[in-house]
Design an enzyme around this catalytic site. Structure first.
Site, PDB file in Angstrom:
ATOM      1  N   ASP A 106      79.159  67.436  36.490  1.00  0.00           N
ATOM      2  CA  ASP A 106      79.893  66.427  35.177  1.00  0.00           C
ATOM      3  C   ASP A 106      81.123  67.167  35.302  1.00  0.00           C
ATOM      4  O   ASP A 106      81.114  68.762  36.190  1.00  0.00           O
ATOM      5  CB  ASP A 106      79.245  66.728  33.517  1.00  0.00           C
ATOM      6  CG  ASP A 106      79.161  67.692  33.265  1.00  0.00           C
ATOM      7  OD1 ASP A 106      79.793  69.603  33.841  1.00  0.00           O
ATOM      8  OD2 ASP A 106      77.912  68.365  32.848  1.00  0.00           O
ATOM      9  N   LYS A 112      79.771  60.038  33.916  1.00  0.00           N
ATOM     10  CA  LYS A 112      78.775  59.239  33.830  1.00  0.00           C
ATOM     11  C   LYS A 112      78.872  57.347  33.141  1.00  0.00           C
ATOM     12  O   LYS A 112      79.902  57.895  31.883  1.00  0.00           O
ATOM     13  CB  LYS A 112      78.234  59.735  32.938  1.00  0.00           C
ATOM     14  CG  LYS A 112      77.053  60.827  32.701  1.00  0.00           C
ATOM     15  CD  LYS A 112      75.832  61.041  31.900  1.00  0.00           C
ATOM     16  CE  LYS A 112      75.527  63.041  32.619  1.00  0.00           C
ATOM     17  NZ  LYS A 112      75.005  64.074  31.402  1.00  0.00           N
TER      18      LYS A 112
HETATM   19  C1  R5P Z   1      73.937  71.385  32.038  1.00  0.00           C
HETATM   20  O1  R5P Z   1      74.908  71.786  31.105  1.00  0.00           O
HETATM   21  C2  R5P Z   1      73.346  71.795  32.774  1.00  0.00           C
HETATM   22  O2  R5P Z   1      74.441  72.816  33.465  1.00  0.00           O
HETATM   23  C3  R5P Z   1      72.432  71.459  34.132  1.00  0.00           C
HETATM   24  O3  R5P Z   1      73.481  70.251  34.455  1.00  0.00           O
HETATM   25  C4  R5P Z   1      70.927  70.498  33.835  1.00  0.00           C
HETATM   26  O4  R5P Z   1      70.686  71.977  33.024  1.00  0.00           O
HETATM   27  C5  R5P Z   1      69.934  69.656  34.080  1.00  0.00           C
HETATM   28  O5  R5P Z   1      69.433  70.325  33.184  1.00  0.00           O
HETATM   29  P1  R5P Z   1      67.810  68.955  33.811  1.00  0.00           P
HETATM   30  O6  R5P Z   1      67.398  69.285  35.509  1.00  0.00           O
HETATM   31  O7  R5P Z   1      66.383  68.617  32.804  1.00  0.00           O
HETATM   32  O8  R5P Z   1      68.454  67.513  34.049  1.00  0.00           O
END
Ligand code: R5P
Length: 304
Positions: free
Chosen positions: A174, A197
């Site tokens: 992101d 997204k």
């Molecule tokens: C979110 O803000 C973090 O930077 C990671 O993208 C997130 O913690 C990843 O989580 P998951 O592997 O559960 O999608």
């Protein structure tokens, strides 16, 4: 000149702590540890710490509450036994994501955690790729603890360079994490960007696509700070493959890898999964160590 120090690897970072000690050319003194039948932790420091600079190395995942309490007990004991200076190296700092009060009454978890370190005489924290540098600085202002935030991304990118990803597109999942993609691109030499997204109004499915970059046929690396369920990374990899990327690497600093995460990312089409050793038990294709990075930071900190 760097002051003398006692390096104490905690139970959650035995290997990394030993590597850090070896980088610094000192003997490690791992803390003694066991778990009682009821789940409580027993901790004992095995080296005399009075009047010493004590470096505690302990990550806080998996089982963040337990690992954090073990580290706090190590710090509290060193403080109680008269350590001159206490530095906590916490490669993965749990609760970094809960840094803002979105709803009335919510715990400012990161603030509570840093406050606990402060109350136990910890003057310095060294962490790796904390979720938000900005929040870290805000919290730091509220406490007498200096926080050094290192990044494993250049080390990960350096390894990827050796593995044929030179010139690849570097991406973050992101916009908020674009600093990770930029750091990766700084080493790999290609362009950087981030995912947008979009949600299909009919099916509710989320799609992640990169705009303004022609990925087709090229190689790409997605850099994230954490892989937990693997959902974010899997979507990103899928998006890149759908845009015609030839090879995609999934790279993260903290490989939390909850049940099924690796399979999810592989199924999405990742050609390589790489992470650092800030948490143990990462089941990646390639793991790179952050020990030299941490040792360098300690050298700098202790020579001031
Ligand atoms: C979110 O803000 C973090 O930077 C990671 O993208 C997130 O913690 C990843 O989580 P998951 O592997 O559960 O999608």
């Amino acid at each position: 000149m760097m002051s003398d120090m006692i390096v104490i690897p905690g139970p959650a970072s035995r290997e990394l702590g030993k590597l850090v000690a070896s980088e610094l050319g000192v003997e490690p003194h791992p803390a003694d540890h066991r778990i009682f039948p009821d789940g409580e932790s027993y901790i004992r420091l095995t080296a005399p710490v009075q009047d010493e600079t004590v470096i505690l190395v302990q990550t806080t995942a998996p089982a963040p509450d337990q690992k954090l309490l073990q580290l706090l007990m190590m710090a509290g004991t060193a403080n109680d036994l008269g350590a001159d200076r206490i530095v906590c190296v916490v490669p993965y700092l749990a609760y970094s994501r809960q840094d803002k009060r979105f709803m009335e009454g919510e715990a400012l978890s990161l603030d509570v955690v840093v406050g606990l370190f402060e109350s136990l005489g910890v003057g310095d924290l060294i962490v790796v790729d904390a979720h938000s540098e900005e929040s870290l600085r805000t919290i730091e202002e509220r406490h007498e603890v200096k926080v050094t935030n290192l990044s494993a991304i250049p080390t990960l990118a350096g390894e990827l360079l050796q593995r044929g990803f030179g010139g690849a597109y570097s991406l973050s999942p992101d916009k908020g994490a674009i600093r990770l993609a930029k750091a990766g691109a700084g080493v790999l030499g290609g362009d950087s960007g981030f995912f947008e997204k979009t949600r299909d109004r009919r099916t509710g499915e989320i799609e992640m696509r990169v705009r303004d970059l022609d990925i087709g046929g090229g190689r790409a690396v997605v850099f994230d700070d954490i892989i937990s369920s693997g959902g974010t990374m899997a979507r990103a990899v899928e998006g890149l493959k759908a845009q015609g990327a030839e090879k995609v690497a999934a790279a993260c600093t903290h490989a939390l890898f909850m049940e099924g995460a690796k399979e999810r990312i592989e199924k999405a089409g990742a050609d390589l999964i790489i992470a650092s050793d800030t948490v143990n038990g990462g089941i990646c294709d390639v793991t790179v160590t952050v020990a030299p990075l941490i040792a360098e930071s300690l050298r700098e900190l202790l020579s001031n």
